[in-house]
Design an enzyme around this catalytic site. Structure first.
Site, PDB file in Angstrom:
ATOM      1  N   LYS A 116       0.809  -1.216   0.000  1.00 40.26           N
ATOM      2  CA  LYS A 116       0.000   0.000   0.000  1.00 40.26           C
ATOM      3  C   LYS A 116       0.844   1.269   0.000  1.00 40.26           C
ATOM      4  O   LYS A 116       0.469   2.278  -0.610  1.00 40.26           O
ATOM      5  CB  LYS A 116      -0.943  -0.014   1.201  1.00 40.26           C
ATOM      6  N   GLU A 200      -2.501   6.228   8.391  1.00 44.48           N
ATOM      7  CA  GLU A 200      -3.266   7.165   7.582  1.00 44.48           C
ATOM      8  C   GLU A 200      -4.267   7.941   8.428  1.00 44.48           C
ATOM      9  O   GLU A 200      -4.745   7.443   9.462  1.00 44.48           O
ATOM     10  CB  GLU A 200      -4.044   6.419   6.486  1.00 44.48           C
ATOM     11  N   HIS A 235     -13.696  -3.207   9.291  1.00 45.54           N
ATOM     12  CA  HIS A 235     -13.055  -2.990   7.994  1.00 45.54           C
ATOM     13  C   HIS A 235     -13.254  -4.153   7.024  1.00 45.54           C
ATOM     14  O   HIS A 235     -12.580  -4.210   5.998  1.00 45.54           O
ATOM     15  CB  HIS A 235     -11.560  -2.701   8.168  1.00 45.54           C
ATOM     16  N   ARG A 297      -6.745  -8.500  -8.397  1.00 45.63           N
ATOM     17  CA  ARG A 297      -7.372  -9.818  -8.499  1.00 45.63           C
ATOM     18  C   ARG A 297      -8.872  -9.625  -8.678  1.00 45.63           C
ATOM     19  O   ARG A 297      -9.373  -8.501  -8.688  1.00 45.63           O
ATOM     20  CB  ARG A 297      -7.119 -10.621  -7.217  1.00 45.63           C
TER      21      ARG A 297
END
Length: 653
Positions: A116, A200, A235, A297
């Protein structure tokens, strides 16, 4: 096109890939672990190869064994599905080196988007907006804690590898940062073999909107519109829909163009998803979304995109991997109606969604819905893998109709033998904020108690359970007749560790009176068959799906599902209380960390140990102040649900 492919996965996604492959005339090879000997994907394949023991690191993560299985069976290509090795660039290179085709993007593309932090730097170079945060290499605790302060709480700690919500923790206060960091790193290591994290800024009122992209080997890239995946718990996506509600045309244009640019930046081939975090505090706007990550994917939620576009994404994957160009150009891809997907998991919503592995006694899905599953009645849901049982997808011309179809589909499906989230999903799909399209990723957390509250069974549910455990021919003309008086039956059943005692009186053919405490109702036109009980009275019509396994009756009445156990009158022990000093494992799994030692004095809320099951870590904390008398577990110990792991005593004054 290929003659034979190997599917390097299991469960519903393996079965789904086989469906398209067989439609195209391809033969399929399944791989399986010792835990999946009798799994549905093994039965559906043309051939199947055992690749190792139950733990995924000994089987589904063994790329060498998977490649050898493909070579031994004459497969020409390998489809990775999602999870496991699907986003592992080293595996892609090994597949190619062995002379096989990897049905997916190149190793180079996966590497560029697989971590990421690197992906965000790449997107910044491509002028795609990204969420503020720290994406660097320094992983020192003090440094990361300082970065979190600089970013400003609340922050998200995210494992840089993988996806699916694994290794992700929301931290709202600096005092919780260190424990959350350690937990995220452990989960990242366990799920992806990489403990590296990034930090983040947490966007308030966020929505999660993603764009399906597809590229071929000839430089063409298209999008297939967006999906809204904002209904999440910890999440992890729960219900997804396409298209996103209240999506303005100009925002869709800007977002899909950004997604295509992101895919072109890495010369992407195959199916992929560009995920954006979106400011949902007001109407969606062109400057209110930021790149989160790319999944290189096929996505779990791909059926909703297939529903609104009419495109078989797996077929596209197979065609692109065999060298063909994209079957449609961008202006030929149209959007029709609205679709929803709900994920049915083996988990207990009444116990904070703890995983619930075990054997499925009976499973039934509604008709008129798309069902993707790898489970049949009698199958085991293993603690070693993801707890998904099935996905149910609905489609209609309007959002409201598709949502109503989803509720109906959930209410006419049941799974017995293990705890599951079907009733929770139905409650969620009927939540007014969700119905109105006024929601964000925090909706479930805010309403969890209301969405998971166990409803008390009605007198109709009690009658349905009695008839399930005592099957009778309700059409018999003299049922309930006796020479003197009425035919009364005392019932003794257990529901949720509570003894239910009362009287059921047969008043003649298809008429039954039910008494429980101070309640009493007479039901007419009572009918029972192997799957359903129906009845009516002056107040309403009643219907319930029923199932029996040994001495347990399951009654699915509307949204709610209840289990009743026939009482053994020779064993009347219903008191399940235990010494409060006994700290037990909340589930079957593996101990990942022990925070305390013998003789340690702890306060209420102190973490004691953590158990991992189905790749999710659950921390057990002290319920009261006390002293640890004895720790009876260690890191890496396999433990059973209910097993005593720590003995507590009152601390000395």
């Amino acid at each position: 096109m290929f003659d034979k492919i190997l599917i390097a996965n299991r469960g519903e996604i393996a079965c789904r890939i086989m469906k398209t492959a067989h439609k195209l005339g391809m033969k399929t090879v399944a791989v399986y672990s010792e835990a999946d000997v009798d799994a549905l994907h093994v039965k559906k394949a043309n051939e199947a190869v055992l690749i190792g023991a139950a733990p995924s690191e000994d089987s589904y993560l063994r790329g060498d064994r998977i490649i050898q299985a493909a070579l031994d069976t004459g497969a020409q290509a390998i489809h990775p599905g999602y999870g496991f090795l699907s986003e592992n660039p080293e595996f892609v290179e090994q597949v190619t080196k062995a002379g096989l085709v990897f049905i997916g993007p190149s190793a180079t593309s996966i590497r560029k988007m697989g971590l990421k932090d690197e992906a965000k730097r790449l997107m910044e170079d491509a002028n795609v907006p990204v969420v503020p945060g720290y994406h660097g290499e320094n992983q020192a605790i003090d440094f990361l804690a300082a970065e979190a302060v600089n970013i400003g709480y609340p922050v998200l700690i995210k494992a840089r590898a993988g996806g699916g919500g694994k290794g992700m923790r929301l931290v709202e206060d600096a005092v919780d940062f260190e424990d959350a960091l350690a937990s995220a790193q452990r989960e990242g290591q366990a799920s992806f073999g990489d403990p590296h994290v990034l930090i983040e800024k947490f966007i308030s009122s966020p929505r999660h909107i993603e764009v399906q992209v597809f590229g071929d080997n000839h430089g063409n890239v298209v999008h297939l519109y967006e999906r809204d995946c904002s209904l999440q718990r910890r999440h992890q996506k729960v219900i997804e829909e396409a298209p996103a509600p209240a999506m303005p045309a100009d925002v869709r244009t800007v977002m899909t163009e950004a997604a295509i640019e992101a895919a072109k930046k890495i010369n992407y081939q195959g199916a992929g998803t560009i995920e954006f975090i979106v400011d949902g505090s007001g109407p969606l706007r062109t400057d209110g979304f930021w790149f989160m990550e790319m999944n290189t994917r096929l996505q779990v939620e791909h059926p909703v995109t297939e529903a609104i576009t009419g495109v078989d994404l797996v077929e596209w994957q197979l065609r692109i991997a065999s060298g063909e160009t994209l079957p449609l150009s961008q202006n030929e891809i149209t959007m029709n109606g609205h679709a929803f997907e709900a994920r049915i998991y083996a988990e207990d919503p009444q116990d904070d969604f703890k995983p619930s592995p075990g054997t499925v006694h009976n499973i039934k899905f509604a008709q008129d819905c798309r069902i993707d599953t790898g489970i049949q009645s009698g199958d085991a849901v293993s603690p070693f893998y993801d707890p998904m049982i099935a996905k149910i997808t609905t489609h209609a011309s309007e959002r409201s109709n598709a949502l109503a179809a989803l509720v109906n589909g959930l209410d006419n499906s049941y799974c017995t033998g293990i705890r599951n989230n079907i009733s929770f999903l139905s409650n969620l799909a009927q939540d007014q904020d969700f119905v109105d399209g006024a929601f964000d990723t925090g909706l479930i957390a805010r309403k969890q108690e209301d969405l998971t509250t166990q409803v008390t069974p009605s007198l109709f549910d009690i009658m349905a359970a009695f008839l399930t455990l005592n099957p009778l021919d309700m059409s018999a003309p003299r049922l309930g007749w006796q020479l003197w008086g009425q035919t009364n039956h005392a019932y003794n059943m257990v529901f949720d560790d509570t003894l239910l005692e009362g009287i059921i009186c047969f008043l003649g053919s298809q008429t039954i009176n039910v008494k429980f405490k101070d309640q009493e109702i007479t039901f007419n036109n009572v009918h029972i068959d192997s799957n359903c009980v129906t009845a009516k009275n002056d107040a309403a019509n009643y219907s319930a799906l029923i199932s029996r396994h040994k001495d347990i009756a399951t009654v699915k009445s509307g949204t709610s599902q209840f289990e009743f156990k026939m009482l053994d009158l020779l064993a009347l022990g219903l008191d399940h209380t235990q010494d409060t000093g006994q700290i037990i494992s909340p589930m079957t799994g593996v101990v990942t960390v022990v925070h305390v030692k013998d003789g340690q004095v702890v306060e209420k809320g102190t973490p004691l140990f953590a158990v991992e099951a189905m790749k999710m870590e659950h921390v057990v904390v002290a319920a009261e102040n006390g002293e640890v008398k004895s720790v009876m577990c260690g890191v890496s110990d396999a433990v059973e649900q209910g097993q005593l792991l720590i003995q507590m005593v009152e601390a000395d004054e």
